[in-house]
Design a protein around this motif. Structure first.
Motif, PDB file in Angstrom:
ATOM      1  N   LEU A 475     -11.748 -28.371 -33.194  1.00 34.70           N
ATOM      2  CA  LEU A 475     -11.377 -29.028 -34.458  1.00 34.70           C
ATOM      3  C   LEU A 475      -9.863 -29.133 -34.607  1.00 34.70           C
ATOM      4  CD1 LEU A 475     -13.928 -27.373 -36.919  1.00 34.70           C
ATOM      5  CD2 LEU A 475     -13.855 -29.784 -36.287  1.00 34.70           C
ATOM      6  N   LYS A 476      -9.156 -28.094 -34.210  1.00 34.03           N
ATOM      7  CA  LYS A 476      -7.703 -28.070 -34.399  1.00 34.03           C
ATOM      8  C   LYS A 476      -6.984 -29.013 -33.424  1.00 34.03           C
ATOM      9  CE  LYS A 476      -3.801 -26.476 -36.040  1.00 34.03           C
ATOM     10  NZ  LYS A 476      -3.337 -25.112 -35.742  1.00 34.03           N
ATOM     11  N   LEU A 477      -7.340 -28.953 -32.145  1.00 34.91           N
ATOM     12  CA  LEU A 477      -6.594 -29.686 -31.133  1.00 34.91           C
ATOM     13  C   LEU A 477      -7.054 -31.128 -30.961  1.00 34.91           C
ATOM     14  CD1 LEU A 477      -6.285 -26.934 -28.372  1.00 34.91           C
ATOM     15  CD2 LEU A 477      -4.567 -27.636 -30.036  1.00 34.91           C
ATOM     16  N   GLN A 478      -8.325 -31.411 -31.227  1.00 26.54           N
ATOM     17  CA  GLN A 478      -8.856 -32.754 -30.985  1.00 26.54           C
ATOM     18  C   GLN A 478      -9.223 -33.474 -32.279  1.00 26.54           C
ATOM     19  OE1 GLN A 478      -9.050 -34.060 -27.870  1.00 26.54           O
ATOM     20  NE2 GLN A 478      -8.178 -32.183 -27.025  1.00 26.54           N
ATOM     21  N   ASN A 481      -9.266 -37.325 -32.554  1.00 24.93           N
ATOM     22  CA  ASN A 481     -10.178 -38.076 -31.691  1.00 24.93           C
ATOM     23  C   ASN A 481     -11.650 -37.823 -31.989  1.00 24.93           C
ATOM     24  OD1 ASN A 481      -7.847 -38.929 -30.248  1.00 24.93           O
ATOM     25  ND2 ASN A 481      -7.902 -37.036 -29.037  1.00 24.93           N
ATOM     26  N   LEU A 482     -11.953 -36.964 -32.964  1.00 24.61           N
ATOM     27  CA  LEU A 482     -13.343 -36.567 -33.205  1.00 24.61           C
ATOM     28  C   LEU A 482     -14.065 -37.559 -34.103  1.00 24.61           C
ATOM     29  CD1 LEU A 482     -13.039 -32.691 -33.759  1.00 24.61           C
ATOM     30  CD2 LEU A 482     -13.560 -33.936 -31.658  1.00 24.61           C
ATOM     31  N   LEU A 483     -15.323 -37.826 -33.762  1.00 22.90           N
ATOM     32  CA  LEU A 483     -16.196 -38.599 -34.631  1.00 22.90           C
ATOM     33  C   LEU A 483     -16.852 -37.648 -35.634  1.00 22.90           C
ATOM     34  CD1 LEU A 483     -17.851 -40.892 -31.927  1.00 22.90           C
ATOM     35  CD2 LEU A 483     -15.900 -41.423 -33.395  1.00 22.90           C
ATOM     36  N   TRP A 484     -17.495 -38.244 -36.640  1.00 20.08           N
ATOM     37  CA  TRP A 484     -18.035 -37.409 -37.723  1.00 20.08           C
ATOM     38  C   TRP A 484     -19.091 -36.434 -37.215  1.00 20.08           C
ATOM     39  CZ3 TRP A 484     -23.130 -37.148 -38.990  1.00 20.08           C
ATOM     40  CH2 TRP A 484     -23.966 -38.174 -38.505  1.00 20.08           C
ATOM     41  N   HIS A 485     -19.917 -36.862 -36.236  1.00 19.27           N
ATOM     42  CA  HIS A 485     -20.960 -35.944 -35.777  1.00 19.27           C
ATOM     43  C   HIS A 485     -20.376 -34.804 -34.940  1.00 19.27           C
ATOM     44  CE1 HIS A 485     -20.645 -39.024 -32.567  1.00 19.27           C
ATOM     45  NE2 HIS A 485     -20.948 -38.040 -31.743  1.00 19.27           N
ATOM     46  N   HIS A 486     -19.227 -35.032 -34.276  1.00 19.49           N
ATOM     47  CA  HIS A 486     -18.566 -33.933 -33.579  1.00 19.49           C
ATOM     48  C   HIS A 486     -18.057 -32.894 -34.574  1.00 19.49           C
ATOM     49  CE1 HIS A 486     -17.681 -36.989 -30.169  1.00 19.49           C
ATOM     50  NE2 HIS A 486     -18.787 -36.314 -29.905  1.00 19.49           N
ATOM     51  N   VAL A 487     -17.467 -33.374 -35.658  1.00 20.04           N
ATOM     52  CA  VAL A 487     -16.986 -32.463 -36.698  1.00 20.04           C
ATOM     53  C   VAL A 487     -18.150 -31.678 -37.290  1.00 20.04           C
ATOM     54  CG1 VAL A 487     -15.834 -32.306 -38.938  1.00 20.04           C
ATOM     55  CG2 VAL A 487     -15.016 -33.952 -37.234  1.00 20.04           C
TER      56      VAL A 487
END
Length: 522
Positions: A475-478, A481-487
């Motif tokens: 969460l901190k480093l990427q 580039n994250l999509l909502w489902h990754h979060v």
């Protein structure tokens, strides 16, 4: 002469434009730094710029000299290496990888491993001796325990992938570049710039605890297996643990693992043979399987301990960054993680279920203790041999981390170097190694409870290294580039992992207190 003057003026104008551009980028990065996501400083911007230039030159087939920051304000502050085993830090303050230090050194690449060899290493880590405690987890969890074996495999596979994703950043051309080399590098990058070494300290402490606890578990299981193999002898489990530790004292003299690594393949093959023997015996009693004993209810007090046992059996995240960095084709890492964890999930689930169905409520902490005495002695002797030969690996790793953090930290160590000028280990350094072996013995003597210790370790460090830290670092480093489902996945894993870690730790401590209070052995 006119051409020379015109050339100098052009260079000065170009340098001035680059300086203005870098300062503008630093100001923009500072906004994100105040927001807490991917914090960037002027030095960090310079580090990324140099990394991008390095990537471009490498792709052009050029051999680089030692890189030095020549722009104003881009010089390093001379604090030396970051804490831990870092090689290249995200903020540009760490040294560059050794392969890039001198011209021509790019050709001196270390031997790489195939995806199959990498998968074999992962399989060794997650299919080790500690699967012997999984039937005990089914005893207190029923079908939910089986579900957790599958769930832990999926989550650990996912967190292993996102941990590797944290090693990379996109350069100006949108190409992923590997800018970090280890778990410690990732942790330090997340805590920079305010606490650049805090993350490395946290990961190193968790790593040392897990490695030392693994050594303790090997001593505990050796004493347990020998005691149950020869119950007629007037020797207690604690006494057998002392005998096992006496055989492990030479580990204090280890300089490298070449001698031990020769037995690694034989130990792993022996372990698979033992698993097959146990499953074969269980299948021979298939007509007596107690399917009615496997239920959907859980033991509220002991099931959290089972969660720790299951999580601990999947821990491999510590060495994944190094493993991926040594693969011939890093692009095959995801596929390798998929098939190794699918295979582990299937084998662990079948082994745990078949063993529990055979012995039901009589299932013990170490499942081989349930075997008939004639088979048990042979199987347990093989397992003791494997445990004793497996002990040097986590012991040597723990020693290296301790020595590097406390005695060899580039002049910033708390204690003097434990090695002499010729590289020979000093006598007091050898004494500290012996003390570590004796410490594992004392813990095994005073806390001889395999399942409870395994659950405690899985809850304390396993959940942190496999669930909490990878999702937090991702969460901190990427973040950009994250999509909502990754979060969503990362947050869900962090929350669930935190709950499981806290509950498992509390109930493991309660179980140990109860075991001491009532003098329980199983």
């Amino acid at each position: 002469m006119a051409h020379l003057i015109r050339h100098k003026l052009t260079n000065k104008l170009t340098n001035a434009a680059h300086t203005v551009s870098n300062k503008s980028q630093a100001k923009v990065s500072g906004v994100f730094a105040r927001l807490g996501f991917q914090a960037a400083t002027d030095e960090e911007g310079l580090g990324f710029a140099e990394c991008d230039d390095l990537d471009y030159d490498y792709r052009q087939g050029m051999q680089m000299d030692v890189l030095q920051g020549d722009e104003e304000g881009g010089q390093m502050d001379g604090e030396g290496e970051m804490e831990g085993d870092s090689h290249y830090q995200r903020d540009g303050t760490g040294p560059r990888p050794s392969a890039l230090k001198a011209a021509g050194s790019l050709d001196e690449a270390k031997p790489k491993i195939t995806s199959w060899e990498a998968g074999w290493n992962v399989t060794n880590a997650i299919q080790g001796m500690f699967v012997l405690g999984l039937p005990y987890a089914i005893l207190h969890g029923g079908y939910l325990g089986l579900f957790l074996i599958i769930f832990a495999a999926v989550v650990c596979c996912y967190t292993g992938k996102i941990l590797i994703a944290c090693l990379y950043e996109e350069n100006e051309d949108g190409i992923l570049v590997r800018v970090r080399d280890s778990y410690v590098d990732i942790a330090n990058a997340c805590c920079a710039p305010r606490f650049p070494a805090l993350g490395g300290h946290v990961v190193n402490v968790a790593q040392i605890i897990e490695l030392v606890m693994t050594c303790i578990l090997y001593v505990v299981v050796s004493g347990n297996l020998m005691y149950n193999s020869f119950p007629g002898l007037p020797i207690s489990q604690k006494a057998w643990s002392v005998v096992a530790t006496a055989a492990l004292l030479p580990c204090a003299f280890l300089k490298n693992l070449k001698a031990v690594s020769k037995f690694s393949l034989l130990c792993t093959l022996a372990h698979f043979i033992i698993n097959i023997l146990v499953i074969a015996y269980c299948l021979s009693r298939a007509r007596d399987w107690a399917w009615e004993k496997v239920k959907f209810y859980i033991d509220v007090k002991k099931f959290p301990i089972s969660i720790g046992i299951i999580v601990f059996s999947y821990t491999s995240q510590i060495f994944l960054p190094s493993l991926e960095g040594n693969m011939q084709k890093p692009s095959e890492f995801h596929c390798m993680m998929d098939w190794t964890h699918i295979a582990a999930c299937v084998l662990k689930g079948l082994f745990a279920l078949v063993a529990y169905l055979t012995w039901a409520d009589a299932t013990k902490e170490v499942i081989t203790d349930n075997l008939p005495s004639t088979i048990r002695a042979v199987v347990n002797l093989f397992l003791v041999s494997k445990a004793l030969l497996s002990y040097p690996l986590p012991f040597f790793a723990a020693v290296e981390v301790l020595e590097k953090s406390l005695f060899q930290d580039g002049g910033r160590a708390l204690f003097p170097d434990c090695y002499g000028p010729n590289g020979q280990l000093k006598s007091w350094g050898l004494g500290l190694r012996v003390a570590l072996v004796v410490f594992t013995l004392l813990m095994a003597i005073f806390v001889p409870h395999f399942a409870l210790l395994m659950g405690l370790t899985g809850s304390l460090t396993g959940a942190g290294l496999c669930f909490l830290l990878p999702s937090l670092f991702h969460l901190k480093l990427q973040w950009r580039n994250l999509l909502w489902h990754h979060v969503f996945f990362d947050v869900a894993i962090f929350v669930i992992g935190g709950i499981c870690a806290i509950s498992g730790f509390i109930h493991s401590i309660e179980g140990l207190i109860e075991a001491f209070k009532y003098n329980l052995h199983d």
